[in-house]
Design a protein around this motif. Structure first.
Motif, PDB file in Angstrom:
ATOM      1  N   GLY A 209       0.804  -1.216   0.000  1.00 55.65           N
ATOM      2  CA  GLY A 209       0.000   0.000   0.000  1.00 55.65           C
ATOM      3  C   GLY A 209       0.835   1.262   0.000  1.00 55.65           C
ATOM      4  O   GLY A 209       0.476   2.256   0.627  1.00 55.65           O
ATOM      5  N   ALA A 210       1.962   1.236  -0.720  1.00 59.05           N
ATOM      6  CA  ALA A 210       2.765   2.455  -0.811  1.00 59.05           C
ATOM      7  C   ALA A 210       2.457   3.145  -2.140  1.00 59.05           C
ATOM      8  O   ALA A 210       1.803   2.582  -3.003  1.00 59.05           O
ATOM      9  CB  ALA A 210       4.246   2.114  -0.736  1.00 59.05           C
ATOM     10  N   THR A 211       2.930   4.378  -2.260  1.00 62.59           N
ATOM     11  CA  THR A 211       2.766   5.106  -3.513  1.00 62.59           C
ATOM     12  C   THR A 211       3.931   4.746  -4.420  1.00 62.59           C
ATOM     13  O   THR A 211       5.076   4.728  -3.969  1.00 62.59           O
ATOM     14  CB  THR A 211       2.754   6.614  -3.237  1.00 62.59           C
ATOM     15  N   ALA A 212       3.625   4.442  -5.664  1.00 58.30           N
ATOM     16  CA  ALA A 212       4.693   4.036  -6.570  1.00 58.30           C
ATOM     17  C   ALA A 212       4.644   4.835  -7.862  1.00 58.30           C
ATOM     18  O   ALA A 212       3.569   5.154  -8.362  1.00 58.30           O
ATOM     19  CB  ALA A 212       4.595   2.548  -6.881  1.00 58.30           C
ATOM     20  N   VAL A 213       5.831   5.175  -8.369  1.00 61.02           N
ATOM     21  CA  VAL A 213       5.944   5.795  -9.690  1.00 61.02           C
ATOM     22  C   VAL A 213       6.869   4.897 -10.497  1.00 61.02           C
ATOM     23  O   VAL A 213       7.975   4.567 -10.066  1.00 61.02           O
ATOM     24  CB  VAL A 213       6.525   7.217  -9.618  1.00 61.02           C
ATOM     25  N   TYR A 214       6.380   4.464 -11.641  1.00 64.80           N
ATOM     26  CA  TYR A 214       7.038   3.412 -12.397  1.00 64.80           C
ATOM     27  C   TYR A 214       7.208   3.882 -13.839  1.00 64.80           C
ATOM     28  O   TYR A 214       6.243   4.279 -14.480  1.00 64.80           O
ATOM     29  CB  TYR A 214       6.125   2.185 -12.337  1.00 64.80           C
ATOM     30  N   VAL A 215       8.455   3.842 -14.326  1.00 60.04           N
ATOM     31  CA  VAL A 215       8.712   4.287 -15.695  1.00 60.04           C
ATOM     32  C   VAL A 215       8.832   3.095 -16.625  1.00 60.04           C
ATOM     33  O   VAL A 215       9.520   2.127 -16.292  1.00 60.04           O
ATOM     34  CB  VAL A 215      10.013   5.118 -15.758  1.00 60.04           C
ATOM     35  N   THR A 216       8.185   3.139 -17.747  1.00 55.47           N
ATOM     36  CA  THR A 216       8.358   2.081 -18.744  1.00 55.47           C
ATOM     37  C   THR A 216       7.974   2.604 -20.118  1.00 55.47           C
ATOM     38  O   THR A 216       7.273   3.600 -20.241  1.00 55.47           O
ATOM     39  CB  THR A 216       7.510   0.844 -18.400  1.00 55.47           C
ATOM     40  N   HIS A 217       8.479   1.908 -21.155  1.00 53.73           N
ATOM     41  CA  HIS A 217       8.028   2.239 -22.502  1.00 53.73           C
ATOM     42  C   HIS A 217       7.134   1.112 -23.011  1.00 53.73           C
ATOM     43  O   HIS A 217       6.689   1.137 -24.146  1.00 53.73           O
ATOM     44  CB  HIS A 217       9.219   2.443 -23.435  1.00 53.73           C
ATOM     45  N   ASP A 218       6.901   0.104 -22.138  1.00 57.50           N
ATOM     46  CA  ASP A 218       6.143  -1.076 -22.522  1.00 57.50           C
ATOM     47  C   ASP A 218       4.691  -0.892 -22.093  1.00 57.50           C
ATOM     48  O   ASP A 218       4.360  -0.859 -20.918  1.00 57.50           O
ATOM     49  CB  ASP A 218       6.780  -2.286 -21.820  1.00 57.50           C
ATOM     50  N   GLN A 219       3.798  -0.760 -23.077  1.00 54.57           N
ATOM     51  CA  GLN A 219       2.408  -0.436 -22.731  1.00 54.57           C
ATOM     52  C   GLN A 219       1.695  -1.589 -22.030  1.00 54.57           C
ATOM     53  O   GLN A 219       0.806  -1.352 -21.219  1.00 54.57           O
ATOM     54  CB  GLN A 219       1.643  -0.029 -23.981  1.00 54.57           C
ATOM     55  N   VAL A 220       2.119  -2.829 -22.319  1.00 54.68           N
ATOM     56  CA  VAL A 220       1.494  -3.964 -21.625  1.00 54.68           C
ATOM     57  C   VAL A 220       1.797  -3.869 -20.131  1.00 54.68           C
ATOM     58  O   VAL A 220       0.928  -4.026 -19.277  1.00 54.68           O
ATOM     59  CB  VAL A 220       2.007  -5.303 -22.198  1.00 54.68           C
ATOM     60  N   GLU A 221       3.073  -3.574 -19.834  1.00 60.58           N
ATOM     61  CA  GLU A 221       3.479  -3.392 -18.449  1.00 60.58           C
ATOM     62  C   GLU A 221       2.649  -2.283 -17.804  1.00 60.58           C
ATOM     63  O   GLU A 221       2.164  -2.411 -16.682  1.00 60.58           O
ATOM     64  CB  GLU A 221       4.952  -3.000 -18.434  1.00 60.58           C
ATOM     65  N   ALA A 222       2.495  -1.190 -18.532  1.00 64.29           N
ATOM     66  CA  ALA A 222       1.758  -0.048 -18.000  1.00 64.29           C
ATOM     67  C   ALA A 222       0.294  -0.423 -17.749  1.00 64.29           C
ATOM     68  O   ALA A 222      -0.258  -0.136 -16.687  1.00 64.29           O
ATOM     69  CB  ALA A 222       1.824   1.122 -18.980  1.00 64.29           C
ATOM     70  N   MET A 223      -0.328  -1.089 -18.709  1.00 63.78           N
ATOM     71  CA  MET A 223      -1.736  -1.445 -18.573  1.00 63.78           C
ATOM     72  C   MET A 223      -1.954  -2.377 -17.381  1.00 63.78           C
ATOM     73  O   MET A 223      -2.913  -2.234 -16.632  1.00 63.78           O
ATOM     74  CB  MET A 223      -2.239  -2.144 -19.851  1.00 63.78           C
ATOM     75  N   THR A 224      -1.064  -3.362 -17.229  1.00 65.12           N
ATOM     76  CA  THR A 224      -1.289  -4.358 -16.184  1.00 65.12           C
ATOM     77  C   THR A 224      -0.916  -3.846 -14.801  1.00 65.12           C
ATOM     78  O   THR A 224      -1.526  -4.254 -13.816  1.00 65.12           O
ATOM     79  CB  THR A 224      -0.488  -5.634 -16.471  1.00 65.12           C
ATOM     80  N   LEU A 225       0.083  -2.962 -14.708  1.00 67.48           N
ATOM     81  CA  LEU A 225       0.565  -2.573 -13.383  1.00 67.48           C
ATOM     82  C   LEU A 225      -0.159  -1.357 -12.801  1.00 67.48           C
ATOM     83  O   LEU A 225      -0.390  -1.278 -11.602  1.00 67.48           O
ATOM     84  CB  LEU A 225       2.055  -2.254 -13.452  1.00 67.48           C
ATOM     85  N   ALA A 226      -0.501  -0.435 -13.675  1.00 71.55           N
ATOM     86  CA  ALA A 226      -0.858   0.895 -13.190  1.00 71.55           C
ATOM     87  C   ALA A 226      -2.258   0.949 -12.579  1.00 71.55           C
ATOM     88  O   ALA A 226      -3.171   0.246 -13.011  1.00 71.55           O
ATOM     89  CB  ALA A 226      -0.775   1.891 -14.342  1.00 71.55           C
TER      90      ALA A 226
END
Lengths: 294, 356
Positions: free
Chosen positions: B184-201
């Motif tokens: 339950g922490a705040t996270a900022v995650y950088v990626t250029h992979d949209q699958v990663e972005a869709m599933t994680l964010a």
């Protein structure tokens, strides 16, 4: 068809090339080794044997008498305690100079290569400029400064001069090495809460073994073999071994004891030689790693 | 517990403006993914949050206080790097507890945290190894463990999975997601992979050329892209984009492609549309299907993906793709009549590139 004779020809050429190569190498070895062999042989002879000047003769009764005399009895000036006085003086200069100059070079190298130091390039340039200034040019003002600071004729004064004059090359070596270390590693440590010195001592220094050995050998031989700093900033009480040796060998009085001189010279050159033997493997590795990464 | 608020942040490298005024309010416990093509400024933004780079102007507020003047070691964040950045001379244990030792925590506390972290990431039996003797996936675990052990309120991830092979990346993705939910922490995650972005964010901040194009929940961005860039960047293959004009037929808007007309009766216009307005119609491949009525397109080829097949068409000058059942795709002839799901269309102004 024509392959066979060609191959034989190439083999023949190769063999000639090899032979020539080894011949050159052997000649080079002889050129370097003969004087050394003569020195060792002479140092093992007695005073009587030395006189005829037959330097290539094998000693009849090899003995270490000349070595013992050189170490503990030879008269240097009016002081007849041998070269060992100089040896201990050199150690007093050597150890702190080595540790402090390498540490200073490493810290400066880190600050100028992998830390967000303002005008790092300019500072590095200025430091490197120092590498092109011969000691002889600035020695007179340096002696004046040392005298004003009360450092003249003290081990501390000689050590400080060695640190300053070691800095340009050491800074270059270390900053080149640290440039090869990924920035992310430093960044990770910064995010982990570590400051400059924590990162330096905790992370970078343990990674620097090879380059430390390069610095150790370079500075170790340089400082041990130094003559001019020792003779300019000291008096006979604190003269390093090299100065004592020169005084002993260059003495114009009485009979020249070549066997003792040779023994004293060998004794003086022993520490750097040992340094090479112990660390040679790492030395080469460190130099090449620096070359590839830097 | 931490909220992050970025206010009008800019970054200039010489004459190049890398960040052109970023405004972003990240809620507590959010998992925000900064997504964008390389060179869009996402890594720079993350580094500025971490304090590893300095912004030219603007503020970063964490829980209401501006942390901009603080150096990285005073910001109390945790960060996972793309290259793992493990300390090579230290064992895994030392790597994990380095930050804790620097912080001067009591020895018992350090031991306990290392134990818990190692168990959580299943790296307990690796604790006495050095990084050189770990595989890529294990190194990544250790790097995440090092960040977790800090128990920070903000976690930063800089493309942490991009050096892993595809299978491992999928596993770690799920694990990171799970970890975030547990911590339950705040996270900022950088990626250029949209699958990663869709599933994680929980929310994606889509970046392009130093600006944030859209900041919304993944499904939102996917369904209702705010800009042409968002429409073409998210989704694989990208959203079909067809140029044309908006016509009003008896007050009812239709999209005129030049040869066909598509009803826009269900489209929620933000401003009342005008007759003759140029527009770009966007439709996702899964919202395109063979239909009795619709546009006529030439079928070029099928691209089977197993679960579904992508059928590629040419319609006028534009390429169209449709995500079809494999059986339906095989049944296609050289010509096909395609219908769109009229409830799932997007419309953009080609001049401003924004959603209408």
């Amino acid at each position: 068809m024509t392959t066979q004779p060609n191959l034989a020809m190439r083999n023949w050429n190769q063999r000639v090339g090899r032979t020539a190569l080894y011949l050159v190498l052997i000649l080079a070895c002889v050129a370097y080794l003969v004087p050394l062999v003569v020195m060792v042989m002479t140092s093992l002879k007695t005073a009587g044997e030395v006189q005829p000047g037959t330097i290539f003769m094998w000693p009849e009764n090899p003995s270490f008498d000349a070595w013992i005399k050189a170490w503990s009895q030879a008269c240097i000036g009016l002081d007849c305690r041998g070269i060992r006085v100089g040896f201990w003086n050199s150690v007093m200069i050597w150890v702190p100079s080595l540790i402090l100059s390498i540490l200073a070079g490493a810290i400066l190298g880190f600050a100028l290569s992998r830390w967000q130091t303002r005008h790092a390039g300019l500072i590095l340039g200025l430091v490197l400029f120092g590498a092109f200034i011969p000691l002889q040019v600035v020695i007179y003002p340096l002696i004046k400064m040392a005298a004003n600071l009360g450092l003249y004729n003290s081990f501390a004064g000689i050590v400080v001069v060695h640190i300053i004059f070691g800095l340009p090359v050491l800074t270059l070596i270390f900053s080149n090495f640290y440039v090869g270390i990924p920035v992310e590693l430093i960044n990770a440590a910064r995010v982990d809460g570590a400051g400059f010195f924590r990162i330096f001592f905790g992370i970078l220094l343990p990674m620097s073994r090879n380059i430390l050995i390069v610095a150790l050998v370079l500075q170790g031989t340089g400082i041990w073999n130094d003559y001019i700093v020792g003779v300019s900033f000291g008096t006979p009480d604190i003269y390093p071994m090299t100065v004592k040796l020169q005084t002993l060998v260059g003495s114009q009085f009485g009979e020249k004891e070549y066997n003792v001189n040779m023994a004293a010279t060998l004794l003086t050159s022993l520490p750097p030689l040992l340094l090479y033997l112990v660390s040679g493997r790492y030395f080469v590795r460190g130099i090449t790693s620096g070359a590839v990464k830097g | 517990m931490a909220t992050i608020e970025i206010r009008n942040l800019t970054k200039q490298f010489g004459a190049v403006q890398v960040l052109k005024g970023i405004d972003l309010a990240i809620d507590d416990r959010d998992f925000t993914v900064l997504l964008g093509p390389s060179g869009c400024g996402k890594s720079t933004l993350l580094n500025i949050i971490a304090g590893l780079e300095h912004q030219t102007a603007g503020q970063i507020m964490v829980d209401g206080t501006d942390i901009s003047p603080l150096p990285p070691d005073k910001r109390r964040l945790a960060m996972v790097f793309q290259s793992y950045a493990l300390y090579p001379t230290m064992t895994v244990r030392k790597n994990i507890d380095f930050g804790l030792r620097v912080a001067g925590l009591p020895r018992a506390e350090i031991k306990e945290r290392v134990r818990v972290t190692a168990e959580l990431l299943q790296i307990t039996d690796l604790l006495d190894r050095t990084p050189a003797r770990l595989s890529g996936g294990q190194r990544q675990r250790v790097a995440i463990g090092r960040a977790l052990a800090r128990r920070a309120s903000v976690y930063l991830f800089d493309e942490p999975l991009s050096n892993l092979d595809a299978k491992l990346r999928n596993d770690m993705r799920i694990e990171i997601r799970q970890l975030h939910e547990d911590l339950g922490a705040t996270a900022v995650y950088v990626t250029h992979d949209q699958v990663e972005a869709m599933t994680l964010a929980t929310r994606i901040a889509l970046m392009n050329a130093g600006r944030i194009e859209q900041y919304a929940e993944p499904q939102d961005i996917y369904d209702r892209p705010e800009t042409l860039f968002a429409a073409s960047f998210i989704g694989s293959p990208k959203m079909n984009l067809i140029p044309g004009t908006i016509r009003l037929a008896d007050g009812v808007p239709v999209f005129d492609t030049g040869s066909d007309r598509i009803s826009l009766a269900h489209y929620p216009f933000r401003l009342a549309p005008e007759d003759g307005m140029p527009a770009t119609l966007g439709v996702r491949p899964e919202d395109v299907a063979p239909d009795a009525q619709g546009i006529v397109a030439r079928h070029r080829l099928n691209e089977p993906h197993g679960a579904d097949t992508l059928a590629w068409f040419t319609y006028g000058e534009t390429n169209l793709s449709a995500r079809l059942e494999p059986v339906a795709a095989r049944a296609l002839g050289a010509q096909a009549t395609l219908g769109f799901n009229l409830h799932k269309l997007s419309l953009f102004d080609p001049k401003t590139e924004r959603r209408l």
